[in-house]
Write an enzyme that holds these catalytic residues in place. Structure first.
Site, PDB file in Angstrom:
ATOM      1  N   HIS A 306      -7.723   2.281  74.585  1.00  0.00           N
ATOM      2  CA  HIS A 306      -9.049   1.917  75.071  1.00  0.00           C
ATOM      3  C   HIS A 306      -9.002   1.813  76.582  1.00  0.00           C
ATOM      4  CE1 HIS A 306     -12.856  -0.169  75.551  1.00  0.00           C
ATOM      5  NE2 HIS A 306     -13.144   0.301  74.353  1.00  0.00           N
ATOM      6  N   ASP A 363     -12.530   1.763  66.141  1.00  0.00           N
ATOM      7  CA  ASP A 363     -12.693   2.874  65.199  1.00  0.00           C
ATOM      8  C   ASP A 363     -11.527   3.028  64.234  1.00  0.00           C
ATOM      9  OD1 ASP A 363     -15.171   3.796  66.174  1.00  0.00           O
ATOM     10  OD2 ASP A 363     -14.184   4.700  67.892  1.00  0.00           O
TER      11      ASP A 363
END
Ligand code: ACO
Length: 428
Positions: A306, A363
């Site tokens: 991320h 996700d």
């Protein structure tokens, strides 16, 4: 004048204001730098560029903190509902009972789509990706509702916002129904927001469909966890498009397209496809992780990494726990979940991932839940879009209310050819 930073270029010194946010984040304000010095700043991927001041969400990537309007994501996930969180994000505070009732009633009232929308879905090929259908349908709300498109009229904005939140599950489900050749269902306004979405997706005119409360709660939780994430790729897109004074539907449609990419929201579909491919190719978890590390291979361990979280993603922690709870309650034994856990354990001990601070993101486990409740993989990102909608709207409204409102227009450093004489085609 408050604290300043000094920038020395040659024999000149420029004083740049330092601004500080409510959580102590500090920024150097360079908005006048070019007019004073002729210099711009260069920051590919905007990794170090603040594009706005915002009160919607706060992230501390080092400490794994996410808050919406000051409320921790853990507490909202535990105690709130998606519609309440939507209200919080868009209005800026938690609703009273009366405000919540009135908001819910208005959302219920707007769930139906104009009948002519059915032609829009029917015109698409059966295998059209639902994100293509969703973005086209959201953009098409503008010509259907031309009476409420003025971004500066609060009443028109409110009507558009309620229409959009209410109709998004309907149009996402129509994209799905079209892909499998089933008739479009009408919304059932007796159901909750999520219950209605499940009905629209899985009911048929021939048989009753009972909403399973375990699934309803799980989807509501996932929507809460996806509801905002400050200036990510799709939200920045919504703001940038909105900054041209484009209407809300056009701005959100653009955000849907940005979300579709596999490096952003499209990762949830990619994760499940990755897990299925590992299984069908008979690869071990270790073999796949080696592939994801290799610079000769384009595969990444999707669902890991991320831009902001460099410790852990708090949403991933909540989703992993929910994943075990939901599958257990539904009595589903998932080989994909076992594989996801195995890959995670290998990656978290591997120097490559440790050094680069790569952890599971939002996700990584969400697709395992969607898959277990019978949602096709190509719908995962559309469900992410339903969740992110209140965040996009909150940020779009904030943009328009900002006294510093300006059209978004980044600069560049040109590295192409210098002035070149045109040669007619016959001389080339
Ligand atoms: N698997 C393997 N290696 C990775 C991964 C991954 N999932 N993610 C990053 N890396 C490596 C990169 O190859 C790079 O290595 P290098 O320094 O040797 O070149 C390093 O880690 C840094 O990666 P960047 O791509 O530069 O990091 P950035 O912050 O730009 O990207 C992103 C973040 C796009 C999320 C990235 O981690 C990624 O591609 N992850 C997989 C896709 C994904 O899960 N996206 C969903 C993100 S959450 C969301 O948007 C909703």
């Amino acid at each position: 004048m408050g604290e300043t930073a000094e920038l020395r270029v040659g024999d000149k010194t420029y004083e740049l204001p330092i601004i500080e946010g409510t959580e102590g984040e500090r920024a150097i304000d360079i908005s006048n730098l070019r007019s004073e010095s002729g210099l711009i700043t260069l920051d590919p991927g905007y990794g170090n560029t603040g594009s706005c001041e915002s009160q919607v969400a706060f992230i501390d990537g080092e400490r794994g903190i996410l808050r919406y309007r000051g409320y921790s994501i853990e507490e909202l996930a535990e105690q709130s509902t998606f519609l309440e969180v939507a209200y919080l994000l868009m209005v800026g505070r938690l609703p009273t009972r009366e405000e919540m009732d009135s908001f819910t009633t208005s959302i219920r009232y707007h769930t139906m789509l104009h009948e002519d929308f059915k032609h829009l879905f029917s015109a698409l090929p059966k295998d059209a990706h639902p994100m293509a259908a969703c973005s086209a349908a959201v953009a098409s709300l503008a010509p259907f509702y031309p009476d409420s498109l003025d971004p500066r009229d609060p009443r028109e904005v409110e009507i558009s916002v309620h229409r959009l939140i209410a109709k998004m599950p309907t149009l996402a489900s129509y994209a799905f129904k079209h892909s499998i050749g089933q008739p479009f269902m009408f919304p059932d306004n007796r159901l909750s927001y999520v219950g209605n979405f499940l009905h629209l997706m899985f009911a048929t005119p021939c048989e009753d469909y009972e909403v399973d409360p375990v699934i309803e709660k799980a989807i509501d939780l996932l929507l809460i966890l996806h509801a905002d994430h400050e200036q990510n790729c799709s939200t920045s897109t919504v703001r940038l498009v909105g900054s041209s004074m484009a209407n809300l539907f056009a701005s959100v449609s653009a955000g849907i397209n940005a979300l579709w990419g596999p490096r952003h929201g499209g990762a949830n579909q990619d994760v499940i496809e990755m897990l299925k491919a590992i299984e069908s190719d008979g690869l071990s978890g270790r073999e796949f992780v080696e592939r994801a590390k290799s610079s000769d291979d384009t595969s990444r361990l999707t669902g890991f990494g991320h831009r902001v979280y460099k410790n852990f993603d708090p949403r991933a922690k909540i989703i992993k726990k929910a994943c075990f709870d939901v599958l257990d309650k539904l009595g589903v034994n998932s080989r994909l979940l076992e594989l996801a856990v195995e890959l995670e354990e290998i990656a978290l001990k591997d120097d490559y991932f440790v050094e680069r601070k790569l952890y599971p993101n939002v996700d990584y486990y969400s697709g395992v839940i969607y898959n277990a409740i019978g949602t096709p993989a190509n719908m995962f990102t559309a469900m992410f879009a339903i969740g992110r909608l209140p965040g996009w709207i909150a940020q779009w409204k904030e943009l328009h209310e900002d006294p510093a409102f300006k059209i978004g227009r980044p600069r560049q450093i040109y590295t192409g050819p210098n002035e070149t004489d045109y040669r007619p085609m016959s001389d080339r």
